[in-house]
Motif scaffolding. Structure first.
Motif, PDB file in Angstrom:
ATOM      1  N   THR A 159      -2.178   5.665  -9.169  1.00 32.88           N
ATOM      2  CA  THR A 159      -1.508   4.954 -10.260  1.00 32.88           C
ATOM      3  C   THR A 159      -0.223   5.660 -10.680  1.00 32.88           C
ATOM      4  O   THR A 159       0.736   5.007 -11.083  1.00 32.88           O
ATOM      5  CB  THR A 159      -2.441   4.800 -11.480  1.00 32.88           C
ATOM      6  N   PHE A 160      -0.172   6.992 -10.565  1.00 31.13           N
ATOM      7  CA  PHE A 160       1.060   7.714 -10.847  1.00 31.13           C
ATOM      8  C   PHE A 160       2.149   7.319  -9.853  1.00 31.13           C
ATOM      9  O   PHE A 160       3.285   7.042 -10.237  1.00 31.13           O
ATOM     10  CB  PHE A 160       0.804   9.222 -10.789  1.00 31.13           C
ATOM     11  N   PHE A 161       1.815   7.270  -8.569  1.00 28.79           N
ATOM     12  CA  PHE A 161       2.795   6.873  -7.561  1.00 28.79           C
ATOM     13  C   PHE A 161       3.182   5.400  -7.697  1.00 28.79           C
ATOM     14  O   PHE A 161       4.323   5.033  -7.446  1.00 28.79           O
ATOM     15  CB  PHE A 161       2.285   7.145  -6.147  1.00 28.79           C
ATOM     16  N   GLU A 162       2.231   4.554  -8.067  1.00 31.63           N
ATOM     17  CA  GLU A 162       2.546   3.140  -8.243  1.00 31.63           C
ATOM     18  C   GLU A 162       3.542   2.913  -9.368  1.00 31.63           C
ATOM     19  O   GLU A 162       4.356   1.987  -9.320  1.00 31.63           O
ATOM     20  CB  GLU A 162       1.268   2.329  -8.506  1.00 31.63           C
ATOM     21  N   SER A 189      -0.504   8.874  -1.135  1.00 34.14           N
ATOM     22  CA  SER A 189      -1.589   9.729  -1.616  1.00 34.14           C
ATOM     23  C   SER A 189      -2.411  10.286  -0.453  1.00 34.14           C
ATOM     24  O   SER A 189      -2.908  11.410  -0.538  1.00 34.14           O
ATOM     25  CB  SER A 189      -2.479   8.971  -2.591  1.00 34.14           C
ATOM     26  N   ILE A 190      -2.542   9.542   0.628  1.00 33.55           N
ATOM     27  CA  ILE A 190      -3.221  10.069   1.812  1.00 33.55           C
ATOM     28  C   ILE A 190      -2.376  11.157   2.452  1.00 33.55           C
ATOM     29  O   ILE A 190      -2.888  12.200   2.867  1.00 33.55           O
ATOM     30  CB  ILE A 190      -3.525   8.933   2.813  1.00 33.55           C
ATOM     31  N   ILE A 191      -1.073  10.955   2.525  1.00 37.89           N
ATOM     32  CA  ILE A 191      -0.184  11.966   3.088  1.00 37.89           C
ATOM     33  C   ILE A 191      -0.200  13.220   2.223  1.00 37.89           C
ATOM     34  O   ILE A 191      -0.099  14.346   2.738  1.00 37.89           O
ATOM     35  CB  ILE A 191       1.243  11.398   3.235  1.00 37.89           C
ATOM     36  N   LEU A 192      -0.375  13.063   0.913  1.00 32.53           N
ATOM     37  CA  LEU A 192      -0.421  14.199   0.001  1.00 32.53           C
ATOM     38  C   LEU A 192      -1.581  15.143   0.324  1.00 32.53           C
ATOM     39  O   LEU A 192      -1.459  16.355   0.143  1.00 32.53           O
ATOM     40  CB  LEU A 192      -0.521  13.703  -1.445  1.00 32.53           C
ATOM     41  N   TYR A 202       0.816  -1.212   0.000  1.00 35.05           N
ATOM     42  CA  TYR A 202       0.000   0.000   0.000  1.00 35.05           C
ATOM     43  C   TYR A 202       0.855   1.269   0.000  1.00 35.05           C
ATOM     44  O   TYR A 202       0.427   2.299   0.504  1.00 35.05           O
ATOM     45  CB  TYR A 202      -0.895   0.035   1.239  1.00 35.05           C
ATOM     46  N   ILE A 203       2.049   1.238  -0.554  1.00 35.53           N
ATOM     47  CA  ILE A 203       2.955   2.386  -0.493  1.00 35.53           C
ATOM     48  C   ILE A 203       2.349   3.592  -1.207  1.00 35.53           C
ATOM     49  O   ILE A 203       2.287   4.702  -0.650  1.00 35.53           O
ATOM     50  CB  ILE A 203       4.320   2.025  -1.104  1.00 35.53           C
TER      51      ILE A 203
END
Length: 106
Positions: free
Chosen positions: A99-102, A52-55, A46-47
């Motif tokens: 999806t960008f972070f993944e 994205s939640i921290i963002l 879940y990285i």
């Protein structure tokens, strides 16, 4: 918020009050996003989802910092509106952010 500004209070009080209310709402949103992610387990880590939640909170902190640096009500409201729009776009299009972070992290 405008009552605080027109009632003789300083703009700093309005900025802090508004952002405390926004932080409480974002904490509730973050709580639901975090536990919503873990409601259905997945094979992948879940990285990207956690980043994205921290963002959400990073966007809030940047907006809060810029609001504190302002001295007029007009600039405060413009910055508040812009960052609320950015925050709404971030939440509504969270799938694309994840999806960008993944792509880079997983």
């Amino acid at each position: 918020m405008l009552f605080l500004i027109n009632g003789g209070k300083s703009i700093r009080t309005a900025i802090h009050t508004t952002n405390i209310i926004l932080l409480l709402g974002l904490l509730v949103l973050g709580f639901f996003m975090f536990f919503g992610l873990h409601f259905v387990p997945q094979k992948d880590p879940y990285i990207a989802e956690h980043i994205s939640i921290i963002l959400v909170y990073v966007i809030w902190v940047i907006g809060y910092y810029l609001q504190v640096k302002q001295s007029t009500v007009k600039n405060f409201i413009i910055i508040l509106a812009v960052f609320l729009l950015i925050q709404a776009l971030n939440v509504f299009f969270m799938y694309y952010v994840i999806t960008f972070f993944e792509f880079f992290l997983e």
